[in-house]
Structures are given as structure tokens and as C-alpha cells.
Design a protein around this motif. Structure first.
Motif, mmCIF file in Angstrom:
data_model
loop_
_atom_site.group_PDB
_atom_site.id
_atom_site.type_symbol
_atom_site.label_atom_id
_atom_site.label_comp_id
_atom_site.label_asym_id
_atom_site.label_seq_id
_atom_site.Cartn_x
_atom_site.Cartn_y
_atom_site.Cartn_z
ATOM 1 N N ALA A 204 19.337 16.712 5.293
ATOM 2 C CA ALA A 204 19.913 16.881 6.191
ATOM 3 C C ALA A 204 21.050 17.685 5.823
ATOM 4 O O ALA A 204 21.330 18.457 7.335
ATOM 5 N N ARG A 205 22.446 17.717 5.331
ATOM 6 C CA ARG A 205 22.840 18.070 4.779
ATOM 7 C C ARG A 205 22.881 20.064 4.815
ATOM 8 O O ARG A 205 23.276 20.991 5.283
ATOM 9 N N LEU A 206 21.614 20.075 3.739
ATOM 10 C CA LEU A 206 21.397 21.769 4.036
ATOM 11 C C LEU A 206 20.193 22.332 5.030
ATOM 12 O O LEU A 206 20.765 23.310 5.178
ATOM 13 N N PHE A 207 19.826 22.043 5.800
ATOM 14 C CA PHE A 207 19.049 22.259 7.108
ATOM 15 C C PHE A 207 20.383 22.050 8.099
ATOM 16 O O PHE A 207 19.895 23.320 9.121
ATOM 17 N N GLU A 208 21.708 21.349 7.993
ATOM 18 C CA GLU A 208 22.514 21.676 9.110
ATOM 19 C C GLU A 208 23.481 22.891 8.844
ATOM 20 O O GLU A 208 23.745 23.058 9.718
ATOM 21 N N ALA A 209 23.295 23.524 7.715
ATOM 22 C CA ALA A 209 24.257 24.553 6.553
ATOM 23 C C ALA A 209 23.143 25.790 7.257
ATOM 24 O O ALA A 209 23.278 26.818 7.429
ATOM 25 N N LEU A 210 22.283 25.266 7.532
ATOM 26 C CA LEU A 210 20.680 26.658 7.084
ATOM 27 C C LEU A 210 20.959 26.860 8.929
ATOM 28 O O LEU A 210 21.229 28.075 9.339
ATOM 29 N N GLY A 211 20.597 26.353 9.715
ATOM 30 C CA GLY A 211 20.831 26.536 10.420
ATOM 31 C C GLY A 211 22.435 26.771 11.568
ATOM 32 O O GLY A 211 22.159 27.740 11.873
ATOM 33 N N GLY A 212 23.321 26.980 10.781
ATOM 34 C CA GLY A 212 25.091 26.799 11.546
ATOM 35 C C GLY A 212 25.174 27.987 10.484
ATOM 36 O O GLY A 212 25.682 28.633 11.906
ATOM 37 N N THR A 213 24.497 28.193 9.631
ATOM 38 C CA THR A 213 25.195 29.446 9.099
ATOM 39 C C THR A 213 24.356 31.144 9.825
ATOM 40 O O THR A 213 24.684 31.569 10.391
ATOM 41 N N LEU A 214 22.962 29.994 10.421
ATOM 42 C CA LEU A 214 22.376 31.495 10.888
ATOM 43 C C LEU A 214 22.696 31.639 11.941
ATOM 44 O O LEU A 214 22.989 32.973 12.742
ATOM 45 N N ARG A 215 22.935 30.566 13.471
ATOM 46 C CA ARG A 215 23.592 30.604 14.427
ATOM 47 C C ARG A 215 24.539 31.554 14.342
ATOM 48 O O ARG A 215 24.739 32.298 15.585
ATOM 49 N N GLU A 216 25.330 30.976 13.573
ATOM 50 C CA GLU A 216 26.909 31.794 13.921
ATOM 51 C C GLU A 216 26.847 32.857 13.459
ATOM 52 O O GLU A 216 27.124 34.082 14.139
ATOM 53 N N ALA A 217 25.883 33.378 12.631
ATOM 54 C CA ALA A 217 25.174 34.773 12.517
ATOM 55 C C ALA A 217 25.139 35.347 13.267
ATOM 56 O O ALA A 217 25.616 36.641 13.333
ATOM 57 N N VAL A 218 23.954 35.203 13.954
ATOM 58 C CA VAL A 218 23.681 35.574 14.912
ATOM 59 C C VAL A 218 24.514 35.881 16.495
ATOM 60 O O VAL A 218 24.507 36.730 17.377
ATOM 61 N N GLU A 219 25.036 35.120 16.355
ATOM 62 C CA GLU A 219 26.776 35.371 18.264
ATOM 63 C C GLU A 219 27.379 35.752 17.527
ATOM 64 O O GLU A 219 28.152 37.189 18.689
ATOM 65 N N ARG A 220 27.312 36.269 15.736
ATOM 66 C CA ARG A 220 28.563 37.115 15.688
ATOM 67 C C ARG A 220 28.121 38.906 16.097
ATOM 68 O O ARG A 220 28.637 39.631 15.947
ATOM 69 N N SER A 221 26.481 38.597 15.864
ATOM 70 C CA SER A 221 26.091 40.387 15.975
ATOM 71 C C SER A 221 25.343 40.008 17.323
ATOM 72 O O SER A 221 25.451 42.308 17.280
ATOM 73 N N ARG A 222 25.462 39.158 18.039
ATOM 74 C CA ARG A 222 25.689 39.551 19.262
ATOM 75 C C ARG A 222 26.032 40.492 20.474
ATOM 76 O O ARG A 222 27.315 40.135 20.199
ATOM 77 N N GLY A 223 24.996 41.693 21.091
ATOM 78 C CA GLY A 223 26.047 42.419 21.852
ATOM 79 C C GLY A 223 26.340 43.802 20.922
ATOM 80 O O GLY A 223 26.978 44.847 21.539
ATOM 81 N N LEU A 224 26.339 43.836 19.783
ATOM 82 C CA LEU A 224 26.984 44.893 18.649
ATOM 83 C C LEU A 224 25.771 46.140 18.766
ATOM 84 O O LEU A 224 24.387 45.387 19.293
ATOM 85 N N ALA A 225 25.617 47.632 18.739
ATOM 86 C CA ALA A 225 25.816 48.820 18.813
ATOM 87 C C ALA A 225 24.932 48.300 17.134
ATOM 88 O O ALA A 225 25.170 47.659 16.196
ATOM 89 N N ALA A 226 23.810 49.007 17.318
ATOM 90 C CA ALA A 226 22.800 49.239 16.407
ATOM 91 C C ALA A 226 23.082 49.842 14.752
ATOM 92 O O ALA A 226 23.635 49.237 13.786
ATOM 93 N N GLY A 227 24.526 50.313 14.925
ATOM 94 C CA GLY A 227 24.976 50.788 14.070
ATOM 95 C C GLY A 227 26.172 50.007 13.295
ATOM 96 O O GLY A 227 26.723 50.411 12.079
ATOM 97 N N GLU A 228 26.636 48.903 13.954
ATOM 98 C CA GLU A 228 27.726 48.145 13.800
ATOM 99 C C GLU A 228 27.102 46.929 12.925
ATOM 100 O O GLU A 228 28.242 46.265 12.235
ATOM 101 N N LEU A 229 26.064 46.745 12.929
ATOM 102 C CA LEU A 229 25.594 45.350 12.510
ATOM 103 C C LEU A 229 25.031 44.865 10.852
ATOM 104 O O LEU A 229 26.078 44.197 10.411
ATOM 105 N N LYS A 230 25.715 46.380 9.841
ATOM 106 C CA LYS A 230 25.904 46.176 8.742
ATOM 107 C C LYS A 230 27.103 45.699 8.612
ATOM 108 O O LYS A 230 27.272 44.871 7.425
ATOM 109 N N ALA A 231 27.873 45.883 8.732
ATOM 110 C CA ALA A 231 29.407 46.244 8.491
ATOM 111 C C ALA A 231 29.971 44.606 9.002
ATOM 112 O O ALA A 231 30.677 43.935 8.383
ATOM 113 N N GLU A 232 29.115 44.073 10.409
ATOM 114 C CA GLU A 232 30.024 43.141 10.933
ATOM 115 C C GLU A 232 28.963 42.472 9.772
ATOM 116 O O GLU A 232 29.361 40.790 9.295
#
Length: 287
Positions: A204-232
Motif C-alpha cells: 500500500a505504501r509503494l502504491f501510494e508513492a507510485l501514484g503520488g510521484t507520477l501525479r506530482e510530476a504530471v502536474e509540474r509538467s502541465r502547460g509547459l512547452a515541449a522544449g521545456e519538459l526535459k529540464a523540468e
């Protein structure tokens, strides 16, 4: 390599610009990147893009019953152009072009791949299931029907280390070397721990970390131009790619284990009870 969060952000970026528009021309510049020949890439021309979908690390442009499916591999990338050059598409040292897609009304995108080690893959198919890498994908960890019960069932009976299980695309779609490091750090688990040994609480802890880590990364990347994604992606990492730097959680030094074609990073204090993991490649060098 772009993983689930970057490909999801890229999907959103491209969808906003291509859905509802007609494909004017497709030029395959690097034939080695093209993995299918029937239908030919030219069959996409004149068709209107209906949707842009992500399958794990694959990007899928659906256009009039055909699919342009792309896997960016380690060094591939999509470069959006508001206007296309008039001259014919051809690669150069500054622009290692593999495929160019022009849209009616102007604009489009290039698929490029830097370096000599080529892995970029482009498919034109009638059914996305015809792409072998898509057909073998496991469930999407951010999918609506994927919960802790399903996750625990995947781990049960897996006599492999967690690092390898998380990276296996037939087990989970979209997680690669970088985010598997990040997920295990967030879960405070050793990358070498056997998946089948996890207790119910640990799963359960690993599942929470999996979803949380990926969702956080998706939110950080949301709205960025394609050229900015690698740096983010690099800026958001806590342990991956940070060997020798302090862990942002406990301050211990981030360590690395090297393999033939990759490496993993981890924090001994957070993940392995303070004990460094054996680096087999380094051990061989010291003999």
C-alpha cells in the motif's frame, strides 16, 4: 528517456495544436526509425487528426482510421514548429531529423534523435494493438481502474527486485529508470527488495508513492512547452541523477549502483537502513 509524466505532458501539448487539423505531408527522413511500411506514411496525408492518446511511453496520433504511433526511446524528441521551412526535410548535425509532419494551414512537428545510438520508433498502423510494444503493456498506474488491490496482485509471486518490476512495461506501463528511483525513494524502500516479500502495508505504501510521484510530476509538467519538459524532469528529481549530492529528505549522500547500460540512485538512510548497496561493476574494477 521520456517517461509517463513527460509523454503525458507532450500528449496534452500536441493535442491542443493538432486535433481537428488535416495532415498535409509526412516525410520519413531516417528510414531506420520507421518500423512499419503498410500502410505507408503517406497514407496519413489528407486525414484529420481526431485524438492524441498516450499508451505508457508511446504517443498515438489517430487520424481518419490510422494511427501514427511514436516511441521516443532515450534520445528522441518532438519539436513543434509554428511554421515549417520551405526547403525539403533533411537531417543535419544541429537537427538530427527523423520524421517531419506538416499540417494544413502551417505548422507541424519534427521527430528528432540525437547521438549515434538509435532507438526512436515510428509506426503507422490501422490498429494500435499492431504495435508490439503497445500490445504487451501492463496497466497504466494512473488509470481509473487501477487501485491498490490490483497493484498488490501484480507484485504477488514476482521473485524479482522492485527496481526491475517497476521498470517492466509488461507489469506497469510508463515507468522507467528515473521514476522507479523516485518512487522507491518516496516509499523508503530498497531497489533490491524482492517484490513478492512486501507485506500488505508495504504494498500500500509503494502504491501510494507510485501514484503520488507520477501525479506530482504530471502536474509540474502541465502547460509547459515541449522544449521545456526535459529540464523540468531533471529539476523535479530527488535522487535520480543526483549521485554525490545530499538527499533532500535526510541530508545523506545519494549513492549509485551501476549496470552495463544503466544505473540507479538511492539514499542509504531513507531506503536501505544506512547500508550502501553493492555496486557490482565497481567491485569488478577493484579486483
Amino acid at each position: 528517456m521520456p517517461e509517463l509524466p513527460e509523454v503525458e505532458a507532450l500528449r496534452s501539448f500536441v493535442a491542443e495544436r493538432v486535433v481537428g487539423r488535416e495532415i498535409a505531408r509526412v516525410q520519413a527522413v531516417a528510414i531506420s526509425a520507421l518500423k512499419t511500411y503498410d500502410p505507408p506514411v503517406g497514407a496519413l496525408e489528407g486525414r484529420t487528426v481526431g485524438a492524441v492518446v498516450r499508451w505508457g511511453k508511446f504517443l498515438d496520433l489517430e487520424a481518419g482510421g490510422l494511427h501514427l504511433v511514436v516511441h521516443l526511446a532515450r534520445a528522441g524528441w518532438l519539436r513543434w514548429r509554428e511554421s515549417m521551412p520551405a526547403e525539403p526535410a533533411k537531417p543535419s548535425p544541429r537537427n538530427p531529423l527523423a520524421l517531419r509532419v506538416r499540417l494544413e494551414g502551417g505548422g507541424g512537428f519534427d521527430l528528432t534523435e540525437a547521438g549515434s545510438r538509435k532507438g526512436l520508433a515510428v509506426y503507422v498502423v490501422r490498429d494500435v494493438g499492431e504495435v508490439p510494444g503497445v500490445a504487451r503493456l501492463g496497466p497504466d498506474p494512473l488509470g481509473a481502474g487501477f487501485g491498490v488491490t490490483e497493484f498488490a496482485a501484480l507484485l504477488r509471486g514476482e521473485r524479482r527486485q522492485l527496481k526491475g518490476v517497476l521498470r517492466d512495461q509488461s507489469v506497469l506501463a510508463g515507468v522507467g529508470n528515473a521514476y522507479s528511483d523516485e518512487v522507491l525513494h518516496a516509499a523508503r524502500m530498497s531497489p533490491f527488495k524482492l517484490a513478492s516479500s512486501l507485506t500488505e502495508e508495504e504494498a500500500a505504501r509503494l502504491f501510494e508513492a507510485l501514484g503520488g510521484t507520477l501525479r506530482e510530476a504530471v502536474e509540474r509538467s502541465r502547460g509547459l512547452a515541449a522544449g521545456e519538459l526535459k529540464a523540468e524532469k531533471k529539476l523535479g528529481m530527488r535522487v535520480h541523477g543526483r549521485t554525490g549530492l545530499p538527499c533532500p529528505v535526510c541530508g545523506d549522500t545519494v549513492r549509485e549502483v551501476s549496470f552495463a547500460d544503466s544505473s540507479l540512485q538511492y539514499c542509504p538512510t531513507c531506503q536501505t537502513g544506512g547500508k550502501p548497496l553493492a555496486d557490482r561493476r565497481l567491485s569488478r574494477l577493484l579486483k
